[in-house]
Design an enzyme around this catalytic site. Sequence first.
Site, PDB file in Angstrom:
ATOM      1  N   TYR A   1      -1.636   0.039  10.964  1.00  0.00           N
ATOM      2  CA  TYR A   1      -2.118  -0.128   9.105  1.00  0.00           C
ATOM      3  C   TYR A   1      -0.348  -0.407   8.305  1.00  0.00           C
ATOM      4  O   TYR A   1      -0.131  -0.527   8.164  1.00  0.00           O
ATOM      5  CB  TYR A   1      -2.827   0.478   9.206  1.00  0.00           C
ATOM      6  CG  TYR A   1      -3.380  -0.384   7.597  1.00  0.00           C
ATOM      7  CD1 TYR A   1      -3.862  -1.773   7.602  1.00  0.00           C
ATOM      8  CD2 TYR A   1      -2.898   0.865   5.854  1.00  0.00           C
ATOM      9  CE1 TYR A   1      -4.242  -1.755   6.086  1.00  0.00           C
ATOM     10  CE2 TYR A   1      -3.475   0.649   4.774  1.00  0.00           C
ATOM     11  CZ  TYR A   1      -3.596  -1.209   4.592  1.00  0.00           C
ATOM     12  OH  TYR A   1      -3.753  -1.243   3.412  1.00  0.00           O
TER      13      TYR A   1
ATOM     14  N   SER B   1       1.450  -1.103  -0.035  1.00  0.00           N
ATOM     15  CA  SER B   1      -0.105  -0.205   0.149  1.00  0.00           C
ATOM     16  C   SER B   1       0.758   1.419  -0.122  1.00  0.00           C
ATOM     17  O   SER B   1       2.033   1.375   0.576  1.00  0.00           O
ATOM     18  CB  SER B   1      -0.902   0.372   1.347  1.00  0.00           C
ATOM     19  OG  SER B   1      -1.684   1.494   1.554  1.00  0.00           O
TER      20      SER B   1
HETATM   21  P1  NDP Z   1     -11.797  -6.344   0.743  1.00  0.00           P
HETATM   22  O1  NDP Z   1     -12.369  -5.979   3.043  1.00  0.00           O
HETATM   23  O2  NDP Z   1     -12.945  -5.783   0.394  1.00  0.00           O
HETATM   24  O3  NDP Z   1     -10.930  -7.569   0.364  1.00  0.00           O
HETATM   25  C1  NDP Z   1      -9.790  -7.671   1.841  1.00  0.00           C
HETATM   26  C2  NDP Z   1      -9.815  -9.542   0.976  1.00  0.00           C
HETATM   27  O4  NDP Z   1      -9.017  -9.731   2.515  1.00  0.00           O
HETATM   28  C3  NDP Z   1     -11.097 -10.052   1.990  1.00  0.00           C
HETATM   29  O5  NDP Z   1     -11.411 -11.047   0.748  1.00  0.00           O
HETATM   30  C4  NDP Z   1     -11.258 -10.823   3.271  1.00  0.00           C
HETATM   31  O6  NDP Z   1     -12.044 -12.040   3.360  1.00  0.00           O
HETATM   32  C5  NDP Z   1      -9.470 -11.239   3.179  1.00  0.00           C
HETATM   33  N1  NDP Z   1      -8.756 -11.332   4.508  1.00  0.00           N
HETATM   34  C6  NDP Z   1      -9.290  -9.516   5.557  1.00  0.00           C
HETATM   35  N2  NDP Z   1      -8.262 -10.988   6.278  1.00  0.00           N
HETATM   36  C7  NDP Z   1      -7.879 -12.701   5.855  1.00  0.00           C
HETATM   37  C8  NDP Z   1      -7.363 -13.661   7.626  1.00  0.00           C
HETATM   38  N3  NDP Z   1      -7.045 -12.895   8.293  1.00  0.00           N
HETATM   39  N4  NDP Z   1      -8.074 -14.442   6.485  1.00  0.00           N
HETATM   40  C9  NDP Z   1      -7.588 -14.325   4.566  1.00  0.00           C
HETATM   41  N5  NDP Z   1      -8.391 -13.372   4.755  1.00  0.00           N
HETATM   42  C10 NDP Z   1      -8.604 -12.447   4.943  1.00  0.00           C
HETATM   43  O7  NDP Z   1     -10.470  -4.877   0.737  1.00  0.00           O
HETATM   44  P2  NDP Z   1      -9.165  -4.526  -0.592  1.00  0.00           P
HETATM   45  O8  NDP Z   1      -9.903  -5.909  -1.861  1.00  0.00           O
HETATM   46  O9  NDP Z   1      -9.607  -3.171  -1.056  1.00  0.00           O
HETATM   47  O10 NDP Z   1      -7.668  -5.268   0.219  1.00  0.00           O
HETATM   48  C11 NDP Z   1      -7.079  -6.378  -0.049  1.00  0.00           C
HETATM   49  C12 NDP Z   1      -5.651  -5.983   0.319  1.00  0.00           C
HETATM   50  O11 NDP Z   1      -5.300  -4.570  -0.601  1.00  0.00           O
HETATM   51  C13 NDP Z   1      -5.313  -5.535   1.727  1.00  0.00           C
HETATM   52  O12 NDP Z   1      -4.568  -6.541   1.516  1.00  0.00           O
HETATM   53  C14 NDP Z   1      -5.661  -4.061   1.692  1.00  0.00           C
HETATM   54  O13 NDP Z   1      -4.668  -3.831   2.992  1.00  0.00           O
HETATM   55  C15 NDP Z   1      -4.875  -3.954   0.461  1.00  0.00           C
HETATM   56  N6  NDP Z   1      -5.073  -2.275   0.225  1.00  0.00           N
HETATM   57  C16 NDP Z   1      -6.524  -1.817  -0.296  1.00  0.00           C
HETATM   58  C17 NDP Z   1      -5.837  -0.647  -0.642  1.00  0.00           C
HETATM   59  C18 NDP Z   1      -7.664   0.290  -0.516  1.00  0.00           C
HETATM   60  O14 NDP Z   1      -7.827   1.711  -0.678  1.00  0.00           O
HETATM   61  N7  NDP Z   1      -8.821  -0.543  -1.035  1.00  0.00           N
HETATM   62  C19 NDP Z   1      -5.484   0.105  -0.970  1.00  0.00           C
HETATM   63  C20 NDP Z   1      -4.207  -0.337  -0.806  1.00  0.00           C
HETATM   64  C21 NDP Z   1      -3.642  -1.911  -0.300  1.00  0.00           C
HETATM   65  P3  NDP Z   1     -12.593 -12.435   3.847  1.00  0.00           P
HETATM   66  O15 NDP Z   1     -12.908 -11.419   5.664  1.00  0.00           O
HETATM   67  O16 NDP Z   1     -13.915 -13.018   3.844  1.00  0.00           O
HETATM   68  O17 NDP Z   1     -11.606 -13.294   5.560  1.00  0.00           O
HETATM   69  C1  8X3 Z   2      -4.925   1.094   2.063  1.00  0.00           C
HETATM   70  C2  8X3 Z   2      -4.872   2.728   1.231  1.00  0.00           C
HETATM   71  O1  8X3 Z   2      -4.211   5.605   2.099  1.00  0.00           O
HETATM   72  O2  8X3 Z   2      -6.607   3.948   2.522  1.00  0.00           O
HETATM   73  O3  8X3 Z   2      -4.012   0.565   1.874  1.00  0.00           O
HETATM   74  O4  8X3 Z   2      -4.189   3.831   3.929  1.00  0.00           O
HETATM   75  S1  8X3 Z   2      -5.151   4.216   2.857  1.00  0.00           S
END
Ligand code: NDP
Ligand code: 8X3
Length: 258
Positions: A158, A145
């Site tokens: 985070y 991220s």
């Molecule tokens: P979502 O919340 O839509 O997806 C997160 C996914 O991670 C879900 O499928 C959830 O599934 C899974 N997850 C969370 N904890 C666990 C766990 N303990 N074990 C297995 N699966 C887990 O968010 P995003 O798609 O945005 O996030 C995906 C990744 O991208 C994350 O690592 C996030 O930090 C990162 N990210 C997101 C950004 C954003 O702005 N959206 C920007 C940069 C990075 P379930 O709950 O079913 O287990």
């Molecule tokens: C998710 C992006 O800027 O909300 O990783 O932390 S931010």
Amino acid sequence: MNFTLADKWVLITGASSGFGAAAARAFGREGAQLLLGARRVERLEAVAAEARQAGATEAHSHFLDVAQTGSVNEFASWARTKAGRVDVLINNAGGAHGLDPVAEAKDEDWEAMIQSNLLGILRVTRAMLPLMPRDAGASIINIGSLAGRTAYEGGAAYCAAKAGELQITRALRLELNGTGIRVSTVDPGLAETEFSLVRFKGDATRAKKVYQGTQPLTAEDIAETLVWVASRPPHVNIDELLLKPTDQAAIHKVYRRK
Ligand code: NDP
Ligand code: 8X3
């Protein structure tokens, strides 16, 4: 020559929503075979069906909690039985819990973030490495991220977890040098998924405000990028890739229309 994804085994953690679900569909369109993990198994099954409809030759789903070593190891045994190999490993599971300053934040939120975003990558990678072929264009792609590169108020744990992800990626690339396994980090900025809903513990109004007036990245934008990274020719390693919405010049500088 590009690395062909057709009939390759692609394993995606956190495939029940957001980037992971979009990636399942995008790799499906390439004709890949999918192994999908997350905790919400009904949603995973629906994503697997969508991926098959998109063109995946196989798409299987199984419960995975990356915060539990036992669950990760059990998932790895399942992957070994189903596929016997993993050509592309996408360590995507994770997210943020809370936006409280250090003075007020809760242990359980810190622990959940370090467990999923940081220790989860280590556990899953350790369990899957024996299934990854050497000298055949395999890839490990970790989701980092912008937050791993720039801190913000309320983001201490985070940001620390994602900064850790970056260093894990760099260390792994050193450790795997000579194996032909590529190691990448894809680091998005603001993207509209369930990320903010999870961060704000189901408060949809607060989550919506994060994206108000601006055009964030979509899950599909990230999924396309992941397909591109994995399909570079085997001698090309995309080390670190940052992508932000055009409206986001820096973590704190987001343009919002009135
Ligand atoms: P979502 O919340 O839509 O997806 C997160 C996914 O991670 C879900 O499928 C959830 O599934 C899974 N997850 C969370 N904890 C666990 C766990 N303990 N074990 C297995 N699966 C887990 O968010 P995003 O798609 O945005 O996030 C995906 C990744 O991208 C994350 O690592 C996030 O930090 C990162 N990210 C997101 C950004 C954003 O702005 N959206 C920007 C940069 C990075 P379930 O709950 O079913 O287990
Ligand atoms: C998710 C992006 O800027 O909300 O990783 O932390 S931010």
